[in-house]
Design a protein around this motif. Structure first.
Motif, PDB file in Angstrom:
ATOM      1  N   PRO A 234       0.797  -1.225   0.000  1.00 54.16           N
ATOM      2  CA  PRO A 234       0.000   0.000   0.000  1.00 54.16           C
ATOM      3  C   PRO A 234       0.831   1.277   0.000  1.00 54.16           C
ATOM      4  CG  PRO A 234      -0.804  -1.521   1.660  1.00 54.16           C
ATOM      5  CD  PRO A 234       0.459  -2.103   1.108  1.00 54.16           C
ATOM      6  N   ASP A 235       2.041   1.225   0.528  1.00 49.51           N
ATOM      7  CA  ASP A 235       2.849   2.442   0.593  1.00 49.51           C
ATOM      8  C   ASP A 235       3.866   2.556  -0.539  1.00 49.51           C
ATOM      9  OD1 ASP A 235       4.322   0.336   1.566  1.00 49.51           O
ATOM     10  OD2 ASP A 235       5.145   1.413   3.267  1.00 49.51           O
ATOM     11  N   ASP A 236       3.832   1.644  -1.508  1.00 53.43           N
ATOM     12  CA  ASP A 236       4.695   1.766  -2.684  1.00 53.43           C
ATOM     13  C   ASP A 236       4.233   2.951  -3.535  1.00 53.43           C
ATOM     14  OD1 ASP A 236       5.951  -0.568  -1.915  1.00 53.43           O
ATOM     15  OD2 ASP A 236       5.191  -1.775  -3.578  1.00 53.43           O
ATOM     16  N   ALA A 237       5.177   3.649  -4.142  1.00 52.70           N
ATOM     17  CA  ALA A 237       4.833   4.699  -5.097  1.00 52.70           C
ATOM     18  C   ALA A 237       4.285   4.049  -6.366  1.00 52.70           C
ATOM     19  CB  ALA A 237       6.074   5.530  -5.423  1.00 52.70           C
ATOM     20  N   ALA A 238       3.544   4.795  -7.153  1.00 54.41           N
ATOM     21  CA  ALA A 238       3.102   4.300  -8.454  1.00 54.41           C
ATOM     22  C   ALA A 238       4.357   4.014  -9.279  1.00 54.41           C
ATOM     23  CB  ALA A 238       2.234   5.338  -9.147  1.00 54.41           C
ATOM     24  N   SER A 239       4.350   2.909 -10.017  1.00 54.42           N
ATOM     25  CA  SER A 239       5.582   2.541 -10.714  1.00 54.42           C
ATOM     26  C   SER A 239       5.320   1.961 -12.092  1.00 54.42           C
ATOM     27  CB  SER A 239       6.368   1.536  -9.871  1.00 54.42           C
ATOM     28  OG  SER A 239       5.600   0.371  -9.641  1.00 54.42           O
ATOM     29  N   PHE A 240       6.357   2.009 -12.905  1.00 48.87           N
ATOM     30  CA  PHE A 240       6.346   1.442 -14.248  1.00 48.87           C
ATOM     31  C   PHE A 240       7.656   0.683 -14.418  1.00 48.87           C
ATOM     32  CE2 PHE A 240       7.443   1.619 -18.753  1.00 48.87           C
ATOM     33  CZ  PHE A 240       6.291   1.069 -19.314  1.00 48.87           C
ATOM     34  N   SER A 241       7.574  -0.634 -14.619  1.00 46.40           N
ATOM     35  CA  SER A 241       8.776  -1.464 -14.747  1.00 46.40           C
ATOM     36  C   SER A 241       9.425  -1.300 -16.110  1.00 46.40           C
ATOM     37  CB  SER A 241       8.430  -2.945 -14.558  1.00 46.40           C
ATOM     38  OG  SER A 241       7.997  -3.181 -13.252  1.00 46.40           O
ATOM     39  N   LEU A 242      10.738  -1.079 -16.108  1.00 43.59           N
ATOM     40  CA  LEU A 242      11.517  -1.034 -17.344  1.00 43.59           C
ATOM     41  C   LEU A 242      12.182  -2.373 -17.606  1.00 43.59           C
ATOM     42  CD1 LEU A 242      13.158   2.478 -16.853  1.00 43.59           C
ATOM     43  CD2 LEU A 242      11.175   1.887 -18.267  1.00 43.59           C
ATOM     44  N   LEU A 243      12.498  -3.107 -16.532  1.00 38.29           N
ATOM     45  CA  LEU A 243      13.109  -4.431 -16.620  1.00 38.29           C
ATOM     46  C   LEU A 243      12.417  -5.337 -15.619  1.00 38.29           C
ATOM     47  CD1 LEU A 243      15.353  -6.369 -17.599  1.00 38.29           C
ATOM     48  CD2 LEU A 243      16.756  -5.476 -15.725  1.00 38.29           C
ATOM     49  N   ASN A 244      11.902  -6.456 -16.089  1.00 38.75           N
ATOM     50  CA  ASN A 244      11.170  -7.393 -15.256  1.00 38.75           C
ATOM     51  C   ASN A 244      11.751  -8.787 -15.429  1.00 38.75           C
ATOM     52  OD1 ASN A 244       9.025  -7.495 -13.449  1.00 38.75           O
ATOM     53  ND2 ASN A 244       7.628  -6.561 -14.913  1.00 38.75           N
ATOM     54  N   THR A 245      12.106  -9.443 -14.330  1.00 36.66           N
ATOM     55  CA  THR A 245      12.576 -10.826 -14.387  1.00 36.66           C
ATOM     56  C   THR A 245      11.799 -11.638 -13.372  1.00 36.66           C
ATOM     57  OG1 THR A 245      14.275 -10.638 -12.671  1.00 36.66           O
ATOM     58  CG2 THR A 245      14.900  -9.970 -14.917  1.00 36.66           C
ATOM     59  N   ARG A 246      12.078 -12.924 -13.289  1.00 32.32           N
ATOM     60  CA  ARG A 246      11.429 -13.779 -12.295  1.00 32.32           C
ATOM     61  C   ARG A 246      11.773 -13.372 -10.877  1.00 32.32           C
ATOM     62  NH1 ARG A 246       8.359 -17.588 -13.084  1.00 32.32           N
ATOM     63  NH2 ARG A 246       8.390 -19.122 -14.697  1.00 32.32           N
ATOM     64  N   ARG A 247      12.926 -12.797 -10.683  1.00 31.57           N
ATOM     65  CA  ARG A 247      13.409 -12.454  -9.346  1.00 31.57           C
ATOM     66  C   ARG A 247      13.299 -10.979  -8.986  1.00 31.57           C
ATOM     67  NH1 ARG A 247      13.904 -16.410  -5.717  1.00 31.57           N
ATOM     68  NH2 ARG A 247      14.995 -18.192  -6.559  1.00 31.57           N
ATOM     69  N   GLY A 248      12.830 -10.134  -9.899  1.00 34.24           N
ATOM     70  CA  GLY A 248      12.730  -8.735  -9.536  1.00 34.24           C
ATOM     71  C   GLY A 248      12.345  -7.820 -10.671  1.00 34.24           C
ATOM     72  N   ALA A 249      12.363  -6.538 -10.343  1.00 33.60           N
ATOM     73  CA  ALA A 249      11.998  -5.513 -11.320  1.00 33.60           C
ATOM     74  C   ALA A 249      12.729  -4.221 -10.983  1.00 33.60           C
ATOM     75  CB  ALA A 249      10.493  -5.276 -11.305  1.00 33.60           C
ATOM     76  N   VAL A 250      12.995  -3.426 -12.022  1.00 34.48           N
ATOM     77  CA  VAL A 250      13.620  -2.115 -11.898  1.00 34.48           C
ATOM     78  C   VAL A 250      12.821  -1.172 -12.783  1.00 34.48           C
ATOM     79  CG1 VAL A 250      15.705  -0.760 -12.346  1.00 34.48           C
ATOM     80  CG2 VAL A 250      15.904  -3.105 -11.531  1.00 34.48           C
ATOM     81  N   GLY A 251      12.557   0.046 -12.289  1.00 36.07           N
ATOM     82  CA  GLY A 251      11.794   0.960 -13.125  1.00 36.07           C
ATOM     83  C   GLY A 251      11.626   2.339 -12.534  1.00 36.07           C
ATOM     84  N   LEU A 252      10.653   3.057 -13.084  1.00 31.38           N
ATOM     85  CA  LEU A 252      10.358   4.424 -12.691  1.00 31.38           C
ATOM     86  C   LEU A 252       9.279   4.442 -11.613  1.00 31.38           C
ATOM     87  CD1 LEU A 252      10.152   5.936 -16.287  1.00 31.38           C
ATOM     88  CD2 LEU A 252      12.127   5.915 -14.734  1.00 31.38           C
ATOM     89  N   ALA A 253       9.336   5.443 -10.724  1.00 26.10           N
ATOM     90  CA  ALA A 253       8.347   5.574  -9.658  1.00 26.10           C
ATOM     91  C   ALA A 253       7.919   7.026  -9.535  1.00 26.10           C
ATOM     92  CB  ALA A 253       8.926   5.088  -8.336  1.00 26.10           C
ATOM     93  N   ALA A 254       6.672   7.243  -9.109  1.00 24.97           N
ATOM     94  CA  ALA A 254       6.155   8.588  -8.898  1.00 24.97           C
ATOM     95  C   ALA A 254       5.171   8.560  -7.738  1.00 24.97           C
ATOM     96  CB  ALA A 254       5.454   9.101 -10.154  1.00 24.97           C
ATOM     97  N   SER A 255       5.109   9.653  -7.011  1.00 23.91           N
ATOM     98  CA  SER A 255       4.214   9.756  -5.873  1.00 23.91           C
ATOM     99  C   SER A 255       3.712  11.189  -5.776  1.00 23.91           C
ATOM    100  CB  SER A 255       4.961   9.370  -4.587  1.00 23.91           C
ATOM    101  OG  SER A 255       4.099   9.428  -3.478  1.00 23.91           O
ATOM    102  N   SER A 256       2.588  11.378  -5.113  1.00 26.77           N
ATOM    103  CA  SER A 256       2.070  12.727  -4.915  1.00 26.77           C
ATOM    104  C   SER A 256       1.490  12.851  -3.515  1.00 26.77           C
ATOM    105  CB  SER A 256       1.003  13.060  -5.962  1.00 26.77           C
ATOM    106  OG  SER A 256      -0.130  12.247  -5.765  1.00 26.77           O
ATOM    107  N   SER A 257       1.431  14.087  -3.026  1.00 17.63           N
ATOM    108  CA  SER A 257       0.821  14.402  -1.736  1.00 17.63           C
ATOM    109  C   SER A 257      -0.079  15.604  -1.951  1.00 17.63           C
ATOM    110  CB  SER A 257       1.892  14.759  -0.704  1.00 17.63           C
ATOM    111  OG  SER A 257       2.776  13.693  -0.521  1.00 17.63           O
ATOM    112  N   GLU A 258      -1.284  15.538  -1.376  1.00 19.31           N
ATOM    113  CA  GLU A 258      -2.188  16.674  -1.534  1.00 19.31           C
ATOM    114  C   GLU A 258      -1.700  17.855  -0.716  1.00 19.31           C
ATOM    115  OE1 GLU A 258      -5.561  15.588   1.781  1.00 19.31           O
ATOM    116  OE2 GLU A 258      -5.831  14.872  -0.253  1.00 19.31           O
ATOM    117  N   ASP A 259      -2.237  19.020  -1.014  1.00 21.30           N
ATOM    118  CA  ASP A 259      -1.786  20.227  -0.315  1.00 21.30           C
ATOM    119  C   ASP A 259      -2.122  20.152   1.173  1.00 21.30           C
ATOM    120  OD1 ASP A 259      -4.520  20.512  -0.707  1.00 21.30           O
ATOM    121  OD2 ASP A 259      -4.413  22.666  -0.984  1.00 21.30           O
TER     122      ASP A 259
END
Length: 180
Positions: A73-98
Motif C-alpha cells: 500500500p505504501d509503494d509509489a506508483a511505478s512502471f517497470s523497465l526491466l522485469n525478471t522472475r526475481r525482480g523488477a527495476v523501473g520508474l516511480a512517482a508519488s504525490s501528496s495533496e496540499d
C-alpha cells in the motif's frame, strides 16, 4: 548533506488477489490487469501524530509470463523497465495533496500539492519475500530526497493475499525542512 530518519515501522495488509489460484485474470490487449481497493489508517498529514482513515488502491498491468504483481500500500506508483522472475527495476512517482494551516496545523506553513519522481527496485529472494527500495526527488512543492525501503512477507492462502513487513524511510534536510 544532513539527513534525518523520517519513519520506521511495520505494516500488515489483507487484499483480494485477482490472480489467485482458481481466479481468472482480466486480460486487456494481451496484458493481465490486477486491481485492488482498500482502506488505510495513516497519519492525517506528513509528520502528524493523529490518525485518519483514507481510501487506497493499486493497479498492476503485467505480461502473462511475469511474476506476481504484488505491490504494498505504501509503494509509489511505478512502471517497470526491466522485469525478471526475481525482480523488477523501473520508474516511480508519488504525490501528496496540499497541506493547509488550520486546525491541528494552525501556525504551520501552507504546503502546496507535491509531486515526486524517481525509481524503484524490487527483489524477490524467494516466492514469499520481497525487498523493495524506491528513491523519490521532489518536483513541485518540495525539492528534497526521500528513500523508502521495505521487506514484505507475502502469502497467498486461497483467494486472499496476506502481507506484512517492516518499513524504513530516510529523507534529506530539504524534505524535512518543508514538512517538519
Amino acid at each position: 548533506m544532513r539527513s534525518v530518519l523520517r519513519s520506521a515501522g511495520c505494516g500488515l495488509v489483507f487484499a483480494g488477489a485477482a490472480g489467485a489460484a482458481g481466479a481468472e485474470p482480466v486480460t486487456v490487449f494481451g496484458y493481465n490487469l490486477n486491481a485492488a481497493l482498500r482502506a488505510e489508517v495513516a497519519a492525517s498529514y506528513e509528520g502528524g501524530k493523529h490518525l485518519a482513515l483514507f481510501p487506497g488502491g493499486n493497479l498492476a498491468i503485467t505480461k502473462p509470463w511475469e511474476f506476481d504483481a504484488y505491490a504494498a500500500p505504501d509503494d509509489a506508483a511505478s512502471f517497470s523497465l526491466l522485469n525478471t522472475r526475481r525482480g523488477a527495476v523501473g520508474l516511480a512517482a508519488s504525490s501528496s495533496e496540499d497541506r493547509g494551516n488550520s486546525g491541528w496545523l494552525e501556525g504551520m506553513l501552507n504546503i502546496g500539492w507535491s509531486l515526486e519522481g524517481g525509481g524503484f527496485v524490487n527483489i524477490w529472494t524467494n516466492s514469499w519475500l520481497r525487498l523493495h527500495i524506491e528513491g523519490l526527488k521532489g518536483l513541485t512543492a518540495q525539492s528534497g530526497l526521500l528513500v523508502n525501503t521495505g521487506a514484505d512477507f507475502v502469502s497467498h492462502p486461497g483467494k486472499w493475499m496476506i502481507a506484512a513487513g517492516p518499513r524504513f524511510s530516510w529523507s534529506d534536510a530539504k524534505f524535512n525542512g518543508t514538512y517538519f
